[in-house]
Motif scaffolding. Structure first.
Motif, mmCIF file in Angstrom:
data_model
loop_
_atom_site.group_PDB
_atom_site.id
_atom_site.type_symbol
_atom_site.label_atom_id
_atom_site.label_comp_id
_atom_site.label_asym_id
_atom_site.label_seq_id
_atom_site.Cartn_x
_atom_site.Cartn_y
_atom_site.Cartn_z
ATOM 1 N N ARG B 300 80.886 -18.787 -0.772
ATOM 2 C CA ARG B 300 79.519 -18.964 -0.053
ATOM 3 C C ARG B 300 79.902 -20.674 1.178
ATOM 4 N N SER B 301 80.587 -21.349 0.632
ATOM 5 C CA SER B 301 80.917 -22.438 1.502
ATOM 6 C C SER B 301 81.324 -22.316 2.116
ATOM 7 N N ILE B 302 81.628 -23.002 3.344
ATOM 8 C CA ILE B 302 81.593 -23.423 4.972
ATOM 9 C C ILE B 302 83.427 -23.025 5.133
ATOM 10 N N GLY B 303 83.385 -22.410 5.799
ATOM 11 C CA GLY B 303 84.760 -21.702 5.080
ATOM 12 C C GLY B 303 85.144 -20.921 4.374
ATOM 13 N N GLY B 304 84.129 -19.944 4.083
ATOM 14 C CA GLY B 304 84.047 -19.118 2.819
ATOM 15 C C GLY B 304 85.140 -18.765 3.059
ATOM 16 N N SER B 305 85.636 -17.717 1.170
ATOM 17 C CA SER B 305 86.732 -16.892 1.751
ATOM 18 C C SER B 305 86.314 -15.839 0.506
ATOM 19 N N LEU B 306 86.847 -14.859 0.382
ATOM 20 C CA LEU B 306 86.175 -13.322 -0.340
ATOM 21 C C LEU B 306 88.373 -13.411 -1.727
ATOM 22 N N TYR B 307 88.173 -13.351 -2.645
ATOM 23 C CA TYR B 307 88.976 -13.725 -3.384
ATOM 24 C C TYR B 307 88.484 -11.862 -4.905
ATOM 25 N N PRO B 308 89.860 -11.293 -4.963
ATOM 26 C CA PRO B 308 89.612 -9.837 -5.653
ATOM 27 C C PRO B 308 89.989 -10.747 -7.149
ATOM 28 N N ALA B 309 88.829 -9.612 -8.169
ATOM 29 C CA ALA B 309 88.920 -10.751 -9.225
ATOM 30 C C ALA B 309 90.499 -9.682 -9.338
ATOM 31 N N GLY B 310 91.659 -10.844 -10.198
ATOM 32 C CA GLY B 310 92.683 -11.211 -10.685
ATOM 33 C C GLY B 310 92.834 -11.415 -12.049
ATOM 34 N N ARG B 311 94.151 -11.782 -12.813
ATOM 35 C CA ARG B 311 94.346 -12.556 -13.856
ATOM 36 C C ARG B 311 94.384 -13.982 -14.358
ATOM 37 N N SER B 312 93.703 -14.751 -14.760
ATOM 38 C CA SER B 312 93.170 -15.824 -15.122
ATOM 39 C C SER B 312 94.885 -16.466 -15.237
ATOM 40 N N ASP B 313 95.756 -15.992 -15.321
ATOM 41 C CA ASP B 313 97.283 -17.193 -15.532
ATOM 42 C C ASP B 313 97.714 -17.153 -13.872
ATOM 43 N N GLN B 314 96.820 -16.156 -12.999
ATOM 44 C CA GLN B 314 97.383 -16.623 -11.440
ATOM 45 C C GLN B 314 96.028 -17.683 -10.669
ATOM 46 N N VAL B 328 81.498 -13.999 5.138
ATOM 47 C CA VAL B 328 80.716 -13.630 4.842
ATOM 48 C C VAL B 328 80.077 -13.113 3.097
ATOM 49 N N ALA B 329 80.509 -11.328 3.957
ATOM 50 C CA ALA B 329 80.162 -10.530 2.091
ATOM 51 C C ALA B 329 80.957 -9.365 2.510
ATOM 52 N N ALA B 330 81.238 -9.108 1.094
ATOM 53 C CA ALA B 330 81.891 -7.375 1.218
ATOM 54 C C ALA B 330 80.733 -6.383 0.626
ATOM 55 N N GLY B 331 81.302 -5.190 0.903
ATOM 56 C CA GLY B 331 80.783 -4.109 0.694
ATOM 57 C C GLY B 331 81.436 -2.581 0.649
ATOM 58 N N GLU B 332 81.407 -1.334 -0.025
ATOM 59 C CA GLU B 332 82.135 -0.110 1.129
ATOM 60 C C GLU B 332 83.502 -0.830 0.860
ATOM 61 N N GLY B 333 83.752 -0.319 1.784
ATOM 62 C CA GLY B 333 85.455 -0.930 2.472
ATOM 63 C C GLY B 333 85.534 -2.136 3.159
ATOM 64 N N LEU B 334 84.457 -2.560 3.697
ATOM 65 C CA LEU B 334 84.445 -3.731 4.976
ATOM 66 C C LEU B 334 83.774 -4.716 4.015
ATOM 67 N N MET B 335 84.509 -5.267 5.163
ATOM 68 C CA MET B 335 83.881 -7.345 5.228
ATOM 69 C C MET B 335 83.667 -7.429 6.311
ATOM 70 N N LEU B 336 82.337 -8.752 5.639
ATOM 71 C CA LEU B 336 81.532 -9.127 6.997
ATOM 72 C C LEU B 336 81.919 -10.812 7.476
ATOM 73 N N LEU B 337 82.008 -10.868 8.366
ATOM 74 C CA LEU B 337 82.996 -11.847 8.660
ATOM 75 C C LEU B 337 82.090 -13.177 9.842
ATOM 76 N N ALA B 338 82.013 -14.329 9.809
ATOM 77 C CA ALA B 338 81.692 -14.832 10.722
ATOM 78 C C ALA B 338 82.459 -15.659 11.225
ATOM 79 N N PRO B 339 82.173 -15.990 12.734
ATOM 80 C CA PRO B 339 83.334 -17.465 13.714
ATOM 81 C C PRO B 339 82.838 -18.531 12.135
ATOM 82 N N ALA B 340 84.775 -19.158 12.298
ATOM 83 C CA ALA B 340 84.737 -20.094 11.759
ATOM 84 C C ALA B 340 83.826 -21.347 12.145
ATOM 85 N N LYS B 341 83.936 -21.473 13.653
ATOM 86 C CA LYS B 341 82.791 -22.741 14.846
ATOM 87 C C LYS B 341 81.809 -21.436 14.486
ATOM 88 N N ALA B 342 80.652 -22.096 13.153
ATOM 89 C CA ALA B 342 79.381 -21.058 14.165
ATOM 90 C C ALA B 342 78.554 -21.481 14.235
#
Lengths: 381, 355
Positions: B300-314, B328-342
């Motif tokens: 949720r920081s500035i310039g936030g990203s979404l990370y898939p649950a992956g492997r600990s060695d990557q 900004v967030a995700a749910g079901e098959g969608l992600m919620l975006l905000a303009p980078a320059k908000a």
């Protein structure tokens, strides 16, 4: 008609505002938020609160004391194991047996744990919360807060939530005294305690236990046959009793240690080079104590550190004292940099080490004392 | 005859074949519409704007839900969908909400009184279920009941002296049609808690102790049994999630970091009780989301990203988002975006399908 903006402000309102500002500044001054200190780290820089960045006076522990975590880590849990692998949940009472094993009242795990001198933690007794006597593994405790070991190796537990004193001997847990909550003398189940939180063994004048019966605001004298025949009232909740003649009782609500007819209240903390207001730096809520050369080692509910009390003054050994503001943390280092959470029970192994239950950090910390306080110079073989 | 010769081919097709052609046409139109929708979701699509930054964002039943809080607006529960945005609830404070079984539940405070409320998932038909001056915490809706946590007064009044005798948390439940709350279990935790949900007959609950260094515990509470089972404990204040499959995910300070935590790991406990570390070196202060593409960690920081649950060695790889947007967030098959320059005064949100 005079426009509203040009109306004169009432002198009464002006006076009230000025008075409010004055009171606020005075309050800030009293809280130590607008004072500066020389700095206890010897650098000449003012001590800063890491949390706020505001200059506030800080008393810091000694550099010749060393603090380490003997067992546990801030992650709460009930795992047995060595060192950091072991887990506790809100550990409180501590005591040693003759072999150097440390017993811990692991209160929110409802268990009694044992830590060997090499730092391996096992569960001695207890399982789910409840009340049941029986084998150590089957027995149930409810929020036990105090533990003491007698010279013959019998372990007595202040089973606080069950209002009972329990006994662990030869792998069996039995109830020595107590039943439902209340206040009554007698023997065995006729005795009533109200949240007994600490228990101390004494061999003199005869083998017996002192029980800090917290909500009854009384120290109860419990014979080893399970009978309570006496005791004395104290002006608040007693949290620890140190055997002696006379015994010394910590009563945090009164900010005092009581020893016979003597009361030591709000002991001043030695400020060293810190420029603080002495009235901000006192032991206001002493929780636990053990014997030290010429005094006591003490913990305080409002200070995240360990103190040495001598001749009516408290000296911070390890951790930090921010006056009225606790500054908790978890860091092993010398006494100057080490951080503690809320420390409760304290015990000495008589070999130059103190052990404290760091209750909010879910671990047991070991403090290596300097030579002037009974520590031993470690030499390589 | 000319007429007869013109209609002959049509007659040859026959009645059955006309039906076949109509079916093919209909399928083609549906496929075209679906392709158009996919195409539109592959590009950020405007969802709406709000003047208060949203927290606890979730997507369910074709709508985004969130809550926000300012001094001026108080606490609000918001819903935004294709039919527009609405303020579902407004109070002095709104501490949490939950969606389940077509219902929406939340806890709000007005003055000194806290209320547990329930409505349809679109916010209609709101009704009060429970009121108290002590704050109820967390909330979950499952199997025809609503669950939350009540704080039970301390055994010892001066609980600062005995942290273990401080207030405990009681898990309570109530029928969605109302009635009396039933006690489900007691947790020997003194501060905050959150209901993560119910899987099978087991409740999942997260609790927090805020005294530094702070700690977090995850409990499983089998319904009908008195004793909660602590399944994980961590330092600091973690985030956690119960998935539809019954897996528990949570965040924890990374063991790779020396000193104050600057990165976190993502852990999982499956329904059989096996724990594993999925990702390491994730940025702090994120949130967990269950999506059709698996569990995602949203920074949720500035310039936030979404990370898939992956492997600990990557090293964690964020999901790709269009240039000029942050996730900004995700749910079901969608992600919620905000303009980078908000714009700091107004927040505009877009949605698009997950890659």
């Amino acid at each position: 008609m005079i426009p509203k903006s040009k109306q004169q402000i009432s002198p009464k309102i002006t006076a009230a505002v000025l008075l409010s500002v004055l009171v606020m500044v005075q309050w800030l001054w009293w809280r130590g938020l607008v004072t500066k200190s020389k700095g206890g780290d010897g650098s000449g820089r003012p001590n800063q609160s890491l949390a706020t960045g505001v200059n506030i006076p800080v008393v810091i522990g000694r550099k010749d004391v060393f603090v380490e975590t003997l067992a546990g880590a801030p992650e709460p849990g009930d795992t047995d194991g060595a060192g950091y692998r072991a887990q506790f949940d809100t550990p409180m009472g501590l005591d040693f047996d003759r072999q150097g094993n440390l017993y811990v009242a692991d209160s929110r795990n409802h268990r009694i744990r044992r830590i060997t001198p090499s730092g391996v933690t096992t569960t001695l007794a207890g399982s789910k919360p409840g009340y049941a006597d029986g084998t150590a593994a089957q027995a149930q405790f409810f929020l036990p807060c105090g533990v003491v070991v007698s010279p013959d190796g019998t372990i007595y537990v202040a089973d606080t939530g069950n209002h009972r004193i329990r006994r662990i001997k030869d792998g069996q847990v039995t109830t020595l005294a107590g039943s439902v909550s209340g206040r009554a003398d007698g023997q065995g189940t006729a005795v009533k305690f109200n949240l007994p939180c600490a228990v101390t063994y004494t061999a003199s004048p005869k083998p017996l236990l002192y029980v800090a019966d917290s909500l009854n605001r009384r120290v109860r004298i419990l014979d080893l046959d399970g009978s309570v025949t006496g005791g004395w009232d104290v002006p608040g909740v007693p949290t620890a009793v140190l055997a002696g003649n006379p015994p010394t009782v910590a009563v945090p609500q009164a900010g005092a240690f009581l020893s016979g007819t003597k009361t030591l209240r709000n002991l001043p903390i030695d400020l060293g080079e810190t420029e603080g207001k002495q009235s901000d730096f006192t032991l206001r809520r002493p929780l636990s104590l053990c014997v030290a050369p010429g005094g006591w080692f003490v913990t305080d509910a409002e200070q995240c550190g360990v103190f040495y009390v001598k001749e009516g003054k408290a000296f911070l050994l390890a951790g930090r004292s921010h006056g009225h503001t606790p500054f908790p943390g978890w860091e092993d280092n010398d006494g100057h940099r080490a951080l503690f959470g809320q420390v409760s029970a304290i015990a000495s192994d008589g070999k130059g080490h103190l052990y404290v239950s760091d209750t909010s950090s879910n671990c047991i910390r070991r403090i290596t004392l300097p030579e002037d306080l009974g520590g031993r110079r470690e030499t390589l073989p | 005859m000319p007429v007869a010769s013109q209609s002959a081919p049509f007659r040859a097709i026959g009645r059955f074949h006309w039906r076949l052609i109509a079916l093919v046409l209909l399928v083609s139109i549906a496929a075209f519409a679906l392709a158009q929708r996919r195409k539109s979701l592959a590009q950020p699509r405007l969802v709406g704007t709000t003047n208060v930054f949203p927290i606890s964002i979730r997507h369910a039943e074709d709508a985004w839900y969130w809550r926000d809080q300012t001094k001026d607006t108080g606490g609000r529960l918001m819903r935004i969908s294709a039919s527009g945005s609405q303020v579902i609830a407004k109070a002095d404070a709104l501490s949490c909400y939950a969606l389940g079984e077509g219902k929406l539940g939340w806890i709000e405070r007005n003055g000194r009184e806290w209320t547990v409320l329930l409505a349809e998932s679109d916010g209609s038909n709101p009704r009060s279920l429970y009121k108290n001056t002590a704050e109820p915490m967390g909330i979950a809706i499952a199997q025809g009941r609503i669950y939350w946590l009540n704080r039970v007064p301390a055994l010892a009044r001066d609980s600062g002296l005995f942290p273990s005798l401080s207030p405990t948390l009681e898990v309570v439940s109530m029928s969605l049609s109302g009635g009396k709350p039933n006690s489900v279990a007691l947790l020997y935790e003194s501060e905050d808690g959150e209901m993560l949900g119910l899987h099978g007959n087991v409740l999942a609950i997260a609790t927090y102790r805020r005294t530094l260094p702070g700690s977090f515990c995850l409990y499983r509470v089998p319904l009908g049994e008195a004793f909660p089972v602590r399944v994980a404990g961590e330092r600091g204040l973690s985030r956690s999630l119960l998935t539809r499959d019954g897996d528990l995910y949570w965040t924890a300070p990374s063991k790779e970091v020396a000193g104050p935590p600057t990165a976190i790991t993502l852990r999982r406990l499956d329904a059989n009780g096996r724990a594993e570390t999925l990702s390491d070196w994730l940025p702090l202060s994120g949130e967990l989301y269950e999506t059709t593409e698996g569990v995602l960690y949203g920074d949720r920081s500035i310039g936030g990203s979404l990370y898939p649950a992956g492997r600990s060695d990557q090293f964690p790889e964020p999901l790709a988002v269009p240039v000029g947007y942050t996730a900004v967030a995700a749910g079901e098959g969608l992600m919620l975006l905000a303009p980078a320059k908000a714009d700091s005064a107004q927040f505009t949100f877009y949605e698009m399908s997950l890659p």
